[in-house]
Design a protein around this motif. Structure first.
Motif, PDB file in Angstrom:
ATOM      1  N   ALA A 104      -0.443 -16.323  28.386  1.00  0.00           N
ATOM      2  CA  ALA A 104       0.314 -15.702  27.351  1.00  0.00           C
ATOM      3  C   ALA A 104       1.355 -14.958  28.069  1.00  0.00           C
ATOM      4  N   ARG A 105       2.622 -14.983  27.160  1.00  0.00           N
ATOM      5  CA  ARG A 105       3.671 -14.151  27.872  1.00  0.00           C
ATOM      6  C   ARG A 105       4.209 -13.026  26.795  1.00  0.00           C
ATOM      7  N   SER A 106       3.740 -13.223  25.465  1.00  0.00           N
ATOM      8  CA  SER A 106       3.878 -12.178  24.481  1.00  0.00           C
ATOM      9  C   SER A 106       2.977 -12.180  23.625  1.00  0.00           C
ATOM     10  N   VAL A 107       2.807 -11.039  23.265  1.00  0.00           N
ATOM     11  CA  VAL A 107       1.740 -10.592  21.754  1.00  0.00           C
ATOM     12  C   VAL A 107       2.595 -10.109  20.583  1.00  0.00           C
ATOM     13  N   VAL A 108       2.301 -10.965  19.847  1.00  0.00           N
ATOM     14  CA  VAL A 108       2.871 -10.453  18.351  1.00  0.00           C
ATOM     15  C   VAL A 108       1.821  -9.776  17.560  1.00  0.00           C
ATOM     16  N   MET A 109       2.252  -8.464  17.336  1.00  0.00           N
ATOM     17  CA  MET A 109       1.095  -7.881  16.349  1.00  0.00           C
ATOM     18  C   MET A 109       1.700  -7.768  14.892  1.00  0.00           C
ATOM     19  N   LEU A 110       0.831  -7.972  14.066  1.00  0.00           N
ATOM     20  CA  LEU A 110       1.496  -7.960  12.569  1.00  0.00           C
ATOM     21  C   LEU A 110       0.397  -6.746  11.803  1.00  0.00           C
ATOM     22  N   ALA A 111       1.017  -6.162  10.935  1.00  0.00           N
ATOM     23  CA  ALA A 111       0.308  -5.241  10.100  1.00  0.00           C
ATOM     24  C   ALA A 111       0.502  -5.751   8.388  1.00  0.00           C
ATOM     25  N   GLU A 112      -0.627  -5.620   8.027  1.00  0.00           N
ATOM     26  CA  GLU A 112      -0.808  -6.051   6.826  1.00  0.00           C
ATOM     27  C   GLU A 112      -1.501  -4.788   5.673  1.00  0.00           C
ATOM     28  N   VAL A 113      -0.458  -3.986   4.764  1.00  0.00           N
ATOM     29  CA  VAL A 113      -1.202  -3.020   4.110  1.00  0.00           C
ATOM     30  C   VAL A 113      -2.108  -3.463   3.132  1.00  0.00           C
ATOM     31  N   TYR A 114      -2.878  -2.388   2.864  1.00  0.00           N
ATOM     32  CA  TYR A 114      -4.120  -2.639   1.849  1.00  0.00           C
ATOM     33  C   TYR A 114      -4.113  -1.265   0.979  1.00  0.00           C
ATOM     34  N   SER A 115      -3.227  -0.533   1.042  1.00  0.00           N
ATOM     35  CA  SER A 115      -3.215   0.923   0.429  1.00  0.00           C
ATOM     36  C   SER A 115      -3.915   0.998  -0.972  1.00  0.00           C
ATOM     37  N   PRO A 116      -4.894   1.783  -1.171  1.00  0.00           N
ATOM     38  CA  PRO A 116      -5.548   1.879  -2.496  1.00  0.00           C
ATOM     39  C   PRO A 116      -4.473   2.371  -3.775  1.00  0.00           C
ATOM     40  N   ASP A 117      -4.864   1.880  -5.009  1.00  0.00           N
ATOM     41  CA  ASP A 117      -4.363   2.419  -5.797  1.00  0.00           C
ATOM     42  C   ASP A 117      -4.683   3.683  -6.287  1.00  0.00           C
ATOM     43  N   ASP A 118      -5.874   4.130  -6.166  1.00  0.00           N
ATOM     44  CA  ASP A 118      -6.542   5.248  -6.520  1.00  0.00           C
ATOM     45  C   ASP A 118      -6.728   6.188  -5.185  1.00  0.00           C
ATOM     46  N   ASP A 119      -7.530   7.473  -5.401  1.00  0.00           N
ATOM     47  CA  ASP A 119      -7.626   8.407  -4.318  1.00  0.00           C
ATOM     48  C   ASP A 119      -9.143   7.991  -3.991  1.00  0.00           C
ATOM     49  N   PRO A 120      -9.403   7.499  -2.925  1.00  0.00           N
ATOM     50  CA  PRO A 120     -10.633   7.028  -2.443  1.00  0.00           C
ATOM     51  C   PRO A 120     -11.485   8.490  -2.454  1.00  0.00           C
ATOM     52  N   MET A 121     -11.262   9.444  -2.080  1.00  0.00           N
ATOM     53  CA  MET A 121     -11.851  10.797  -1.989  1.00  0.00           C
ATOM     54  C   MET A 121     -12.389  11.305  -3.355  1.00  0.00           C
ATOM     55  N   THR A 122     -12.001  10.633  -4.490  1.00  0.00           N
ATOM     56  CA  THR A 122     -12.578  10.916  -5.839  1.00  0.00           C
ATOM     57  C   THR A 122     -14.104  10.393  -5.980  1.00  0.00           C
ATOM     58  N   ALA A 123     -14.394   9.308  -5.461  1.00  0.00           N
ATOM     59  CA  ALA A 123     -15.724   8.767  -5.440  1.00  0.00           C
ATOM     60  C   ALA A 123     -16.722   9.804  -4.614  1.00  0.00           C
ATOM     61  N   ILE A 124     -16.229  10.551  -3.603  1.00  0.00           N
ATOM     62  CA  ILE A 124     -17.008  11.276  -3.028  1.00  0.00           C
ATOM     63  C   ILE A 124     -17.598  12.579  -3.916  1.00  0.00           C
ATOM     64  N   ALA A 125     -16.894  12.826  -5.028  1.00  0.00           N
ATOM     65  CA  ALA A 125     -17.488  13.941  -5.919  1.00  0.00           C
ATOM     66  C   ALA A 125     -18.325  13.415  -6.926  1.00  0.00           C
ATOM     67  N   ARG A 126     -18.629  12.230  -6.775  1.00  0.00           N
ATOM     68  CA  ARG A 126     -19.530  11.442  -7.673  1.00  0.00           C
ATOM     69  C   ARG A 126     -20.788  11.233  -6.966  1.00  0.00           C
TER      70      ARG A 126
END
Length: 342
Positions: free
Chosen positions: A66-88
């Motif tokens: 290998a001479r190059s490494v191609v790094m890719l990012a793929e977003v999965y941002s939540p539509d809600d605040d994940p911390m709200t589930a902690i309060a239930r």
């Protein structure tokens, strides 16, 4: 347009959020950091880290051609605040990335399509990797300019926040390399302070043995009783250190609909999950990354959450598991009942 620029344009067209390129030998410090991590036992039961340290610590050793490494990012941002589930407390909190389809399958197919495009355009050979191979994606992604490893050791991006998956394409082609990312954490320690179990011995260091993601996913057998209260109602993974990162103000919406949370996996009732048998577990989590940990480990996590709920209404759900076929599940049921009865 150069080959690298054309590849970047194609990557975005395929659905990736960002792309960077680096050399296979761009992270010479990684091998030493990994060796210290393993020597201190911070990898816990993840024996595969020790077994394949040579490849993991040196990408050039994984595939010398290998001479190059191609790094890719793929977003999965939540539509809600994940911390709200902690309060239930009577519901389970499931890590954002695991609330729908398994990202390994989605990202790998996208990587293969992009890799085929590259071969058709310029020839050469490729290998694609998503998380399961001995590849240190985060240091490579930082070297490729996608961001920097924050104090929580996850990758952070000025443009994307820190809600994104990483994939890699190793190629024998010589591509243009990007400048490495610059650390912009500054004096912030929000992620360190947010950890419920104190999994960060120091900034930029993690002890997996105390990390809730490790404990609920990778660790088999009973969890240390001293750590169980810190799990709260987190039954698969933990998002606390990611969720509090200030750079998420720049997070973009996920383009992939298969990452949108299933309604039944947003704060599901613990009593329902504790009652799952193996067939019910497999049916409910078909196509989900949760399926890979198996019913017994998952129900163990659910029972710890029940024990932390403080809700006498859930005692019956724990009591029903006292005669479970799995030793660890029975232990978790006894612990949960002792907490609720006390």
């Amino acid at each position: 347009m150069s080959l690298t620029a054309a590849l970047r344009a194609q990557a975005l067209a395929e659905g990736f959020s960002a792309m960077g390129v680096t050399r296979p030998d761009a992270i010479p410090e990684a091998a030493g950091r990994l060796a210290r991590f393993v020597a201190e036992g911070r990898h816990g039961q993840m024996g595969w880290m020790a077994e394949r340290m040579t490849w993991r610590g040196d990408p050039a050793a994984l595939w010398p051609e290998a001479r190059s490494v191609v790094m890719l990012a793929e977003v999965y941002s939540p539509d809600d605040d994940p911390m709200t589930a902690i309060a239930r407390p009577e519901a389970g909190a499931i890590s954002v990335y695991a609330r729908n389809r398994d990202y390994h399958d989605v990202v790998k197919k996208r990587l293969k399509r992009l890799g085929r495009w590259l071969i058709e355009r310029a020839g050469g050979e490729i290998k694609v990797f998503v998380d399961t191979a001995p590849v240190m994606e985060k240091p490579l992604a930082a070297a490729a300019g996608l961001g920097w490893q924050g104090k929580h050791t996850n990758l952070v991006s000025r443009a994307l926040g820190n809600w994104f998956f990483l994939g890699a394409i190793f190629t024998t082609l010589a591509l243009d390399h990007d400048a490495p990312g610059v650390d912009r954490c500054g004096a912030c320690r929000a992620c360190l302070d947010a950890c419920p179990t104190g999994a960060f011995p120091a900034p930029y260091q993690i002890d997996a043995r105390r990390c809730i993601s490790y404990l609920t996913i990778e660790h088999h057998g009973p969890v240390d009783p001293a750590l169980r209260p810190g799990l709260g109602n987190r039954i698969y993974g933990c998002d606390d250190c990611l969720a509090v990162c200030p750079w998420n103000k720049f997070a973009v919406r996920a383009r992939e609909v298969r990452y949108a949370a299933r309604a039944d996996l947003i704060a599901p009732p613990l009593a329902d999950l504790a009652a799952l048998d193996d067939a019910g577990f497999r049916a409910r989590f078909s196509g989900s990354p949760i399926k890979r940990i198996g019913r017994d480990r998952f129900v163990r996590n659910v029972l710890y959450a029940i024990g932390n709920s403080g809700s006498p209404r859930l005692a019956g759900a724990a009591r029903d598991r006292l005669a479970d076929a799995d030793d660890t599940v029975r232990d978790a049921a006894r612990w949960a009942l002792s907490r609720l009865e006390t």
